[in-house]
Write an enzyme that holds these catalytic residues in place. Structure first.
Site, mmCIF file in Angstrom:
data_model
loop_
_atom_site.group_PDB
_atom_site.id
_atom_site.type_symbol
_atom_site.label_atom_id
_atom_site.label_comp_id
_atom_site.label_asym_id
_atom_site.label_seq_id
_atom_site.Cartn_x
_atom_site.Cartn_y
_atom_site.Cartn_z
ATOM 1 N N ILE A 37 0.711 -1.064 -0.102
ATOM 2 C CA ILE A 37 0.021 -0.035 -0.037
ATOM 3 C C ILE A 37 0.848 1.366 -0.078
ATOM 4 O O ILE A 37 2.105 1.288 0.541
ATOM 5 C CB ILE A 37 -0.954 -0.030 1.228
ATOM 6 C CG1 ILE A 37 -0.218 -0.192 2.734
ATOM 7 C CG2 ILE A 37 -1.909 -0.929 0.935
ATOM 8 C CD1 ILE A 37 -1.374 -0.014 3.834
ATOM 9 N N ASP A 38 0.523 2.362 -0.401
ATOM 10 C CA ASP A 38 1.272 3.606 -0.764
ATOM 11 C C ASP A 38 1.836 3.899 0.558
ATOM 12 O O ASP A 38 1.289 3.675 1.907
ATOM 13 C CB ASP A 38 0.544 4.589 -1.284
ATOM 14 C CG ASP A 38 0.000 4.171 -2.786
ATOM 15 O OD1 ASP A 38 0.831 3.288 -3.605
ATOM 16 O OD2 ASP A 38 -1.101 4.829 -3.191
#
Length: 308
Positions: free
Chosen positions: A140-141
């Site tokens: 995930i970012d």
């Protein structure tokens, strides 16, 4: 002959007056500002074909070119970084990643990442993805918080990767978006590929794209914002961020896909809240739920007060 990865920008009015090192650091979450300043000093960044200094202030219509020099793959050190471990056994770890933490090392971020923390926490991680990404089957970012599953061995890695490919992993996110979404639920079925103009961005496009499907449900409406729950059917880079921008409701705080004037939060208001998958060894379905982080809840509560 050295191979360079090349990026180009034409500066718009919104970025006029921004320092070049700050501008580039905002484009690349995995590269530190210090590293970018070093590249500027070494001449890998040019404006209008000329070398500049890190404190150069951009002007509208400036042509910025960055040639990223080849990076040496380094050994990654274990670091005693606190981890919020939600579940762990001999095969899998589920962690709740805080906003601001990079998942795996990359040029400019060889320390302080989730992988550095995991290597200290446990010595046995899957080696399928190599030295920089041990155990990592999805990511995930940096500025997205929430649940992430990590493989401790190759058996687990193969199983979890297959589940992701077969779309059997249950991933639900909570997001705060700009504007008031009029309908209670919807599905965005729009292919995502690399932005041909800004190669660090993704966009909805028919060229060199992959299928991308996001389902959303409205959870709460505010005057100028909407709280939604998104369920991913596919897992493309920046999928929710790109899809919500595409339908005119970009995420609050998103530095890459959102407007400049937004709510005060460090990064996009996006949290990976629910994660469900089948255990790679036992086949038992496991599902985990994590609380919305404090900074995001503060925004939601402030918006609720505005409604009253």
């Amino acid at each position: 002959m050295e191979q360079f990865e090349k990026y180009e920008w034409i500066v718009d009015a919104e970025d006029q007056g921004t320092r070049i090192d700050k501008f580039l650091a905002e484009q690349f979450e995995e590269w530190s500002r210090t590293l970018i300043q070093q590249w500027i000093k070494e001449g890998y960044v040019k404006v209008g074909g000329n070398k500049i200094k890190a404190n150069y202030k951009l002007m509208e219509n400036d042509e910025v070119i960055l040639k990223v020099p080849p990076q040496k793959e380094l050994s990654i050190e274990a670091e005693p970084i606190s981890l919020d471990v939600v579940f762990e056994d001999e095969d899998v770890i589920v962690v709740n990643k805080p906003r601001g933490m990079v998942v795996h090392p990359a040029p400019g971020h060889y320390s302080g990442t989730l992988v550095n923390a995991l290597l200290y926490h446990c010595k046995d991680l899957s080696g399928i993805n190599g030295v920089l990404r041990p155990g990592i089957v999805h990511r995930i970012d940096k500025d997205t918080s929430g649940l992430l599953m990590v493989a401790k061995n190759d058996l687990a890695h193969d199983s979890l990767a297959k589940q992701l490919k077969d779309h059997t992993v249950n991933r639900k996110y909570v997001a705060l978006v700009h504007g008031n979404i009029p309908h209670d639920k919807g599905t965005i079925d729009a292919p995502i590929g690399r932005d041909p103009i800004d190669r660090k961005k993704m966009k909805v496009t028919d060229k060199n794209s992959k299928e991308a499907i996001t389902h959303f449900v409205v959870k709460e409406r505010f005057k100028d914002y909407t709280l939604i729950e998104c369920k991913l059917e596919t897992g493309r880079t920046h999928q929710i961020r790109v899809h919500m921008q595409y339908i005119g409701h970009p995420l609050a705080g998103d530095p890459m896909y959102g407007p400049k004037k937004t709510l005060k939060i460090e990064g996009q208001a996006l949290h990976a809240k629910i994660l469900g998958f089948y255990h790679p060894r036992t086949g038992v379905y496991l599902e985990f739920d994590s609380d919305i982080p404090e900074d995001m809840m503060k925004l939601i509560n402030e918006l609720r007060m505005r409604k009253e």
